[in-house]
Design an enzyme around this catalytic site. Sequence first.
Site, PDB file in Angstrom:
ATOM      1  N   LYS A   1      -2.275  -2.404   8.439  1.00 27.32           N
ATOM      2  CA  LYS A   1      -3.741  -2.335   8.523  1.00 27.32           C
ATOM      3  C   LYS A   1      -4.269  -3.439   9.325  1.00 27.32           C
ATOM      4  CE  LYS A   1      -7.658  -1.292   5.547  1.00 27.32           C
ATOM      5  NZ  LYS A   1      -8.176  -1.169   4.050  1.00 27.32           N
TER       6      LYS A   1
ATOM      7  N   HIS B   1      -3.556   3.201  -5.439  1.00 29.19           N
ATOM      8  CA  HIS B   1      -4.084   1.968  -4.860  1.00 29.19           C
ATOM      9  C   HIS B   1      -4.154   0.966  -6.019  1.00 29.19           C
ATOM     10  CE1 HIS B   1      -4.952  -0.223  -1.422  1.00 29.19           C
ATOM     11  NE2 HIS B   1      -6.178  -0.726  -1.930  1.00 29.19           N
TER      12      HIS B   1
ATOM     13  N   HIS C   1      -4.081  -9.921   3.577  1.00 27.03           N
ATOM     14  CA  HIS C   1      -5.450  -9.976   3.994  1.00 27.03           C
ATOM     15  C   HIS C   1      -5.853 -10.880   5.059  1.00 27.03           C
ATOM     16  CE1 HIS C   1      -6.653  -8.909  -0.439  1.00 27.03           C
ATOM     17  NE2 HIS C   1      -6.397  -8.139   0.232  1.00 27.03           N
TER      18      HIS C   1
ATOM     19  N   ARG D   1      -1.532  -1.903  -6.529  1.00 27.19           N
ATOM     20  CA  ARG D   1      -1.768  -3.048  -5.595  1.00 27.19           C
ATOM     21  C   ARG D   1      -2.604  -4.130  -6.267  1.00 27.19           C
ATOM     22  NH1 ARG D   1      -1.374  -4.922  -0.341  1.00 27.19           N
ATOM     23  NH2 ARG D   1      -3.367  -5.777   0.814  1.00 27.19           N
TER      24      ARG D   1
ATOM     25  N   TYR E   1     -10.872 -10.395  -5.571  1.00 24.51           N
ATOM     26  CA  TYR E   1     -10.306 -10.825  -6.611  1.00 24.51           C
ATOM     27  C   TYR E   1     -10.774 -12.180  -7.405  1.00 24.51           C
ATOM     28  CZ  TYR E   1      -6.755  -7.494  -5.173  1.00 24.51           C
ATOM     29  OH  TYR E   1      -6.087  -6.403  -4.518  1.00 24.51           O
TER      30      TYR E   1
ATOM     31  N   ARG F   1       0.871  -1.232  -0.127  1.00 27.88           N
ATOM     32  CA  ARG F   1      -0.009  -0.188  -0.092  1.00 27.88           C
ATOM     33  C   ARG F   1       0.798   1.349   0.125  1.00 27.88           C
ATOM     34  NH1 ARG F   1      -2.147  -3.498   3.905  1.00 27.88           N
ATOM     35  NH2 ARG F   1      -4.356  -4.427   3.295  1.00 27.88           N
TER      36      ARG F   1
END
Length: 312
Positions: free
Chosen positions: A160, A234, A260, A237, A270, A126
């Site tokens: 994150k 972004h 994730h 990514r 995705y 990120r």
Amino acid sequence: ESTYEEYTRAIHGRLLPSFGERSLSSITRADLMKFAASMVEQGKARSTIRNALAPLKAAYSQAVADGLVPVNPVSRINRLFGNGEERRLQVNPFTHDEANALLKTVQDRYPILYPLLLCAVRAGLRQGELIGLQWGDVSFPGRFLEVRRAVVRRRETTTKNHKIRRVDLSPRLLETLHALKETRELEAMAKGQDLDPSEWVFLSPRGCRWDDAHLKCAWKRCLMASGLRQIRFHDLRHTYASHLIDRDAHAKYVQEQLGHGSISMTMDIYGHLFPNRNRGWVDKLDEEDSKEKSATPPQPELASVEEERLSA
């Protein structure tokens, strides 16, 4: 920090104007349904409504724990706005040719940005994670880097999901970072110093750490110079993830590289990019020359078994 600011906007922009004069015990589920319905009428997505109610849900959870109210009316909030639109996350990656054209243009015209953008395309970090990358996070012998922090709105914070993740480095990215480190080491030696592991990997033209605003402006210049379609930073990514998937990377590996929290998050974003190769299995059901295979070996007939017993 960004989550904190979003919740602050929700409290002052929506919750206080709607419920600020009410006591906790007086707010009912019907009130919350009306609140959610008004946001649905404004065309707000379910995620936006969830974020708006999140601070109120947390307040009620604390109130229930303290014995101030018997139940949390915001619990299971998804049911309050079942008809709200769930907008699919916009994934707008560059193709392989577009990504290569971008990197070629940046390498020729903005070489100071080339290592950073190559890292974005080849490692999927990120923007804040790129800004916060330090030399101590890069393992050249192991050919990986560790994402330990992010810099958002000039503030250093955790990743994150508050976890450290390890990201593999492609040979080209490894070589580029190694060359950049050698340059930094020479610059430090000229000052009679050693390169500090806590030094930032990517520096702005002023020789200091990048910030969001300046990097955003630099990104726009790169897009204009390359003549490519306009995408967000972004989306680099997403470009990284889509290129991994296009090269048959397993969903679990994509999840780990991106950091994730669950495989379901990766598939939600995705899943439509993964090729469907399972249809071939059902096609095999129509093959006439296929031979049935039993799950258990064939058993000898009873007569032959009896003959063997008598002969013995």
